[in-house]
Design a protein around this motif. Structure first.
Motif, PDB file in Angstrom:
ATOM      1  N   ARG A 203       0.841  -1.202   0.000  1.00 32.25           N
ATOM      2  CA  ARG A 203       0.000   0.000   0.000  1.00 32.25           C
ATOM      3  C   ARG A 203       0.876   1.251   0.000  1.00 32.25           C
ATOM      4  O   ARG A 203       0.623   2.197  -0.751  1.00 32.25           O
ATOM      5  CB  ARG A 203      -0.931   0.010   1.215  1.00 32.25           C
ATOM      6  CG  ARG A 203      -1.898   1.184   1.188  1.00 32.25           C
ATOM      7  CD  ARG A 203      -2.713   1.302   2.452  1.00 32.25           C
ATOM      8  NE  ARG A 203      -1.841   1.667   3.553  1.00 32.25           N
ATOM      9  CZ  ARG A 203      -1.798   1.025   4.716  1.00 32.25           C
ATOM     10  NH1 ARG A 203      -2.575   0.000   4.951  1.00 32.25           N
ATOM     11  NH2 ARG A 203      -0.965   1.412   5.671  1.00 32.25           N
ATOM     12  N   GLU A 204       1.909   1.264   0.815  1.00 31.02           N
ATOM     13  CA  GLU A 204       2.819   2.411   0.867  1.00 31.02           C
ATOM     14  C   GLU A 204       3.536   2.617  -0.462  1.00 31.02           C
ATOM     15  O   GLU A 204       3.685   3.735  -0.928  1.00 31.02           O
ATOM     16  CB  GLU A 204       3.832   2.236   2.005  1.00 31.02           C
ATOM     17  CG  GLU A 204       3.235   2.375   3.381  1.00 31.02           C
ATOM     18  CD  GLU A 204       2.593   3.730   3.618  1.00 31.02           C
ATOM     19  OE1 GLU A 204       3.198   4.758   3.257  1.00 31.02           O
ATOM     20  OE2 GLU A 204       1.471   3.769   4.160  1.00 31.02           O
ATOM     21  N   LEU A 205       3.984   1.532  -1.071  1.00 29.76           N
ATOM     22  CA  LEU A 205       4.686   1.639  -2.354  1.00 29.76           C
ATOM     23  C   LEU A 205       3.746   2.095  -3.473  1.00 29.76           C
ATOM     24  O   LEU A 205       4.142   2.865  -4.342  1.00 29.76           O
ATOM     25  CB  LEU A 205       5.337   0.309  -2.714  1.00 29.76           C
ATOM     26  CG  LEU A 205       6.575  -0.047  -1.888  1.00 29.76           C
ATOM     27  CD1 LEU A 205       6.897  -1.531  -2.024  1.00 29.76           C
ATOM     28  CD2 LEU A 205       7.759   0.809  -2.294  1.00 29.76           C
ATOM     29  N   LEU A 206       2.511   1.613  -3.448  1.00 30.39           N
ATOM     30  CA  LEU A 206       1.548   2.010  -4.473  1.00 30.39           C
ATOM     31  C   LEU A 206       1.281   3.509  -4.455  1.00 30.39           C
ATOM     32  O   LEU A 206       1.065   4.118  -5.501  1.00 30.39           O
ATOM     33  CB  LEU A 206       0.220   1.264  -4.274  1.00 30.39           C
ATOM     34  CG  LEU A 206       0.165  -0.185  -4.718  1.00 30.39           C
ATOM     35  CD1 LEU A 206      -1.102  -0.848  -4.207  1.00 30.39           C
ATOM     36  CD2 LEU A 206       0.254  -0.294  -6.237  1.00 30.39           C
ATOM     37  N   ALA A 207       1.279   4.096  -3.272  1.00 30.89           N
ATOM     38  CA  ALA A 207       0.874   5.498  -3.151  1.00 30.89           C
ATOM     39  C   ALA A 207       1.996   6.406  -2.665  1.00 30.89           C
ATOM     40  O   ALA A 207       1.736   7.526  -2.239  1.00 30.89           O
ATOM     41  CB  ALA A 207      -0.320   5.586  -2.205  1.00 30.89           C
ATOM     42  N   SER A 208       3.226   5.968  -2.762  1.00 30.53           N
ATOM     43  CA  SER A 208       4.342   6.756  -2.226  1.00 30.53           C
ATOM     44  C   SER A 208       4.525   8.095  -2.947  1.00 30.53           C
ATOM     45  O   SER A 208       5.115   9.017  -2.394  1.00 30.53           O
ATOM     46  CB  SER A 208       5.635   5.949  -2.277  1.00 30.53           C
ATOM     47  OG  SER A 208       5.943   5.584  -3.607  1.00 30.53           O
ATOM     48  N   HIS A 209       4.005   8.218  -4.137  1.00 33.97           N
ATOM     49  CA  HIS A 209       4.115   9.466  -4.902  1.00 33.97           C
ATOM     50  C   HIS A 209       2.979  10.446  -4.587  1.00 33.97           C
ATOM     51  O   HIS A 209       2.989  11.580  -5.066  1.00 33.97           O
ATOM     52  CB  HIS A 209       4.119   9.164  -6.402  1.00 33.97           C
ATOM     53  CG  HIS A 209       2.855   8.497  -6.864  1.00 33.97           C
ATOM     54  ND1 HIS A 209       2.502   7.229  -6.474  1.00 33.97           N
ATOM     55  CD2 HIS A 209       1.856   8.946  -7.651  1.00 33.97           C
ATOM     56  CE1 HIS A 209       1.333   6.916  -7.009  1.00 33.97           C
ATOM     57  NE2 HIS A 209       0.916   7.945  -7.725  1.00 33.97           N
ATOM     58  N   LEU A 210       2.028  10.022  -3.775  1.00 39.00           N
ATOM     59  CA  LEU A 210       0.887  10.866  -3.411  1.00 39.00           C
ATOM     60  C   LEU A 210       1.119  11.491  -2.043  1.00 39.00           C
ATOM     61  O   LEU A 210       1.991  11.052  -1.293  1.00 39.00           O
ATOM     62  CB  LEU A 210      -0.402  10.032  -3.406  1.00 39.00           C
ATOM     63  CG  LEU A 210      -0.771   9.357  -4.728  1.00 39.00           C
ATOM     64  CD1 LEU A 210      -1.965   8.429  -4.538  1.00 39.00           C
ATOM     65  CD2 LEU A 210      -1.058  10.394  -5.802  1.00 39.00           C
ATOM     66  N   THR A 211       0.310  12.488  -1.686  1.00 42.11           N
ATOM     67  CA  THR A 211       0.447  13.142  -0.386  1.00 42.11           C
ATOM     68  C   THR A 211      -0.907  13.234   0.300  1.00 42.11           C
ATOM     69  O   THR A 211      -1.956  13.064  -0.322  1.00 42.11           O
ATOM     70  CB  THR A 211       1.017  14.572  -0.549  1.00 42.11           C
ATOM     71  OG1 THR A 211       0.133  15.320  -1.396  1.00 42.11           O
ATOM     72  CG2 THR A 211       2.411  14.551  -1.138  1.00 42.11           C
ATOM     73  N   GLY A 212      -0.857  13.539   1.594  1.00 41.22           N
ATOM     74  CA  GLY A 212      -2.070  13.764   2.375  1.00 41.22           C
ATOM     75  C   GLY A 212      -2.952  12.535   2.463  1.00 41.22           C
ATOM     76  O   GLY A 212      -2.505  11.405   2.271  1.00 41.22           O
ATOM     77  N   PRO A 213      -4.236  12.766   2.734  1.00 41.29           N
ATOM     78  CA  PRO A 213      -5.166  11.643   2.875  1.00 41.29           C
ATOM     79  C   PRO A 213      -5.308  10.835   1.586  1.00 41.29           C
ATOM     80  O   PRO A 213      -5.615   9.647   1.624  1.00 41.29           O
ATOM     81  CB  PRO A 213      -6.503  12.300   3.239  1.00 41.29           C
ATOM     82  CG  PRO A 213      -6.204  13.705   3.588  1.00 41.29           C
ATOM     83  CD  PRO A 213      -4.872  14.052   3.017  1.00 41.29           C
ATOM     84  N   THR A 214      -5.077  11.484   0.448  1.00 40.54           N
ATOM     85  CA  THR A 214      -5.154  10.780  -0.838  1.00 40.54           C
ATOM     86  C   THR A 214      -4.200   9.592  -0.859  1.00 40.54           C
ATOM     87  O   THR A 214      -4.518   8.536  -1.406  1.00 40.54           O
ATOM     88  CB  THR A 214      -4.815  11.745  -1.995  1.00 40.54           C
ATOM     89  OG1 THR A 214      -5.718  12.833  -1.936  1.00 40.54           O
ATOM     90  CG2 THR A 214      -4.915  11.064  -3.343  1.00 40.54           C
ATOM     91  N   ARG A 215      -3.049   9.780  -0.243  1.00 33.67           N
ATOM     92  CA  ARG A 215      -2.040   8.714  -0.222  1.00 33.67           C
ATOM     93  C   ARG A 215      -2.600   7.447   0.427  1.00 33.67           C
ATOM     94  O   ARG A 215      -2.494   6.362  -0.130  1.00 33.67           O
ATOM     95  CB  ARG A 215      -0.804   9.220   0.537  1.00 33.67           C
ATOM     96  CG  ARG A 215       0.315   8.226   0.591  1.00 33.67           C
ATOM     97  CD  ARG A 215       1.502   8.844   1.300  1.00 33.67           C
ATOM     98  NE  ARG A 215       2.615   7.941   1.274  1.00 33.67           N
ATOM     99  CZ  ARG A 215       3.862   8.316   1.331  1.00 33.67           C
ATOM    100  NH1 ARG A 215       4.166   9.594   1.423  1.00 33.67           N
ATOM    101  NH2 ARG A 215       4.818   7.434   1.320  1.00 33.67           N
TER     102      ARG A 215
END
Length: 195
Positions: A135-147
């Motif tokens: 989950r962290e790797l999938l969204a590591s490029h996002l920020t805030g709650p969106t991540r």
């Protein structure tokens, strides 16, 4: 006087893999609690002693069924973690996760639908971490709650879609492409350029 047919001895090479395949099939169709070692033996046309030669309990069999999937998750995590940018890590994790979901459809179905399985997996090392890291790797490029939200939706949505019975009519390549497209939309990734 009629004699009962004897079961042919099964060579041990390949027997363990066939035993695990049969067990997963029975666990999926009869439930973990509803599957006995004798049923597994019967499915393979071997004696219960032949099953005992490889495994002493259903819990051991379940752990052996799950272990390759966990090993595959570790490999995908390592490959994604090795990428240089957050976007490349997310793309690599996404493609790896989709491929894993398709490869392990039957196991995912079992884990999702059979409540008797979860208590027996508590001893599997780092199982929770193996869901947190993707989950962290999938969204590591996002920020805030969106991540957190988009990472979780992509992670679980892919797994759920891959194991949904209604989608089994789709061939793996078609479903793979659809899951990648949806995953990229959820994660805000662009489709990689082809060479």
């Amino acid at each position: 006087m009629t004699s009962t047919p004897s079961r042919a001895p099964v060579p041990t090479e390949g027997t363990r893999a066939r035993l695990l395949d049969a067990a997963l099939d029975l666990f999926t169709h009869c439930g973990f609690a509803g599957t006995s070692l004798q049923m597994i033996a019967d499915q393979l046309s071997v004696t219960k002693a032949a099953v005992y030669h490889h495994f002493k309990t259903r819990d051991e069999i379940l752990a052996a069924v799950v272990r390759p999937a966990l090993d595959d998750v570790r490999e995908v995590i390592e490959a994604a973690s090795a990428q240089r940018t957050a976007t490349a890590r997310a793309e690599r994790m996404l493609t790896g996760w989709v491929d894993l979901a398709l490869k392990h459809r039957a196991l995912i179905t079992l884990l999702q639908t059979d409540p008797a399985v979860k208590p027996h997996l508590k001893d599997e090392q780092n199982a929770a971490i193996l869901l947190e890291q993707p989950r962290e790797l999938l969204a590591s490029h996002l920020t805030g709650p969106t991540r957190q939200v988009n990472g979780q939706v992509a992670l679980l949505g892919i797994v759920m879609a891959a194991s949904t019975p209604e989608l089994r009519e789709l061939d793996d390549e078609t479903l793979r492409e659809l899951l990648l497209d949806v995953g990229r939309k959820i994660l805000g990734l662009r489709r990689p350029r082809t060479a």
